[in-house]
Design an enzyme around this catalytic site. Sequence first.
Site, short mmCIF file in Angstrom:
data_model
loop_
_atom_site.label_atom_id
_atom_site.label_comp_id
_atom_site.label_asym_id
_atom_site.label_seq_id
_atom_site.Cartn_x
_atom_site.Cartn_y
_atom_site.Cartn_z
N ASP A 8 0.83 -1.21 0.00
CA ASP A 8 0.00 0.00 0.00
C ASP A 8 0.86 1.26 0.00
OD1 ASP A 8 -2.35 1.40 -0.06
OD2 ASP A 8 -2.78 1.17 2.08
N ASN A 15 -10.97 -2.51 -5.57
CA ASN A 15 -10.18 -1.54 -6.34
C ASN A 15 -10.81 -1.17 -7.70
OD1 ASN A 15 -7.00 -2.80 -5.10
ND2 ASN A 15 -8.12 -0.99 -4.44
C1 IPE Z 1 -5.35 -2.80 -0.39
O1 IPE Z 1 -5.00 -1.46 -0.56
C2 IPE Z 1 -5.37 -3.51 -1.71
C3 IPE Z 1 -4.06 -3.65 -2.35
C4 IPE Z 1 -2.91 -3.32 -1.85
C5 IPE Z 1 -4.09 -4.24 -3.67
P1 IPE Z 1 -6.12 -0.33 -0.69
O2 IPE Z 1 -5.39 0.95 -0.81
O3 IPE Z 1 -7.08 -0.67 -1.77
O4 IPE Z 1 -6.88 -0.45 0.71
P2 IPE Z 1 -7.80 0.59 1.48
O5 IPE Z 1 -8.77 1.15 0.50
O6 IPE Z 1 -6.87 1.64 2.03
O7 IPE Z 1 -8.42 -0.21 2.58
C1 IPE Z 2 -1.44 0.23 -3.45
O1 IPE Z 2 -1.19 1.60 -3.47
C2 IPE Z 2 -1.59 -0.36 -4.84
C3 IPE Z 2 -2.96 -0.81 -5.19
C4 IPE Z 2 -3.99 -0.82 -4.39
C5 IPE Z 2 -3.16 -1.27 -6.54
P1 IPE Z 2 -2.40 2.62 -3.50
O2 IPE Z 2 -2.75 2.90 -4.92
O3 IPE Z 2 -3.52 2.13 -2.65
O4 IPE Z 2 -1.72 3.91 -2.85
P2 IPE Z 2 -2.40 4.91 -1.82
O5 IPE Z 2 -2.93 4.09 -0.71
O6 IPE Z 2 -3.48 5.62 -2.56
O7 IPE Z 2 -1.28 5.81 -1.42
MG MG Z 3 -4.05 2.39 -0.73
#
Ligand code: IPE
Ligand code: IPE
Ligand code: MG
Length: 249
Positions: A29, A77
């Site tokens: 994340d 997502n």
């Molecule tokens: C969790 O991250 C999913 C992945 C890393 C693929 P998110 O960024 O989607 O999670 P939330 O929305 O903060 O819970």
């Molecule tokens: C994790 O990074 C990757 C995926 C969920 C695909 P994020 O895209 O969630 O990054 P933040 O949480 O917005 O910084």
């Molecule tokens: Mg995220």
Amino acid sequence: MTVHHTQLQYLPADLKRELLPKHVAVIMDGNGRWAKRQGLPRFIGHKHGVDALKDLLRCCKDWGIGALTAYAFSTENWKRPQEEVDFLMTLFQKVLRQELREMLEENVQIRFVGNLQALPRILQEEISRSMEETKDNRAIRFTVATNYGGRQEILQACQAIAEQVKQGLLQPDEIDEATFERHLYTAGICDPDLLIRTSGEMRISNFLLWQMAYAEIYITETLWPDFDRAEFHRALSAYQQRERRFGKV
Ligand code: IPE
Ligand code: IPE
Ligand code: MG
């Protein structure tokens, strides 16, 4: 990205080999925030995130950890802007195509878990090819959770089991943990011992709900693209300090 290959190619001396996790799971994340902090668009963060994952996989292999599972895309997502979703799907497909040869050379077995039928056809094809070509590789089992949701996984297992009961192949009281596990996407892979989540978020976000029952959880403020071998070393040191009791005294 700085790669600490030279300094940390071998298992750091302060880590005990016999106390290493057999299976590490990671919620990658913070890609978006990483990019934002540098005034860059979110997709640049995803690109750097791929580099961090590649090095973590190599590091697990170098240090003798037999299984790595990474959360690449959750069932939630899809709610992101369409252009980010499209970018990620294309990125997965490109990276998979580019890295297949190296995974074969390095004896990596790659598997994908999640509702794969809902992914773009062209990505599905790359996924099937990579799983088929690497299925006999044994250096490390690398699992990528793509369009994965823990609740969805549990529901599809329930449906498959209910179907067997309906057909008279199984009695309700015969459904035990082993039966259930055989119907999960992760059938045959041991449960994660260590879950790492980057970017400081204190939640599971629908990842491996069943499998995580006794995982040790390690959360770091570091954003995913900055997660390197030194960070992984810290996570493993913390893990080795934990007392895993599994309900016992
Ligand atoms: C969790 O991250 C999913 C992945 C890393 C693929 P998110 O960024 O989607 O999670 P939330 O929305 O903060 O819970
Ligand atoms: C994790 O990074 C990757 C995926 C969920 C695909 P994020 O895209 O969630 O990054 P933040 O949480 O917005 O910084
Ligand atoms: Mg995220």
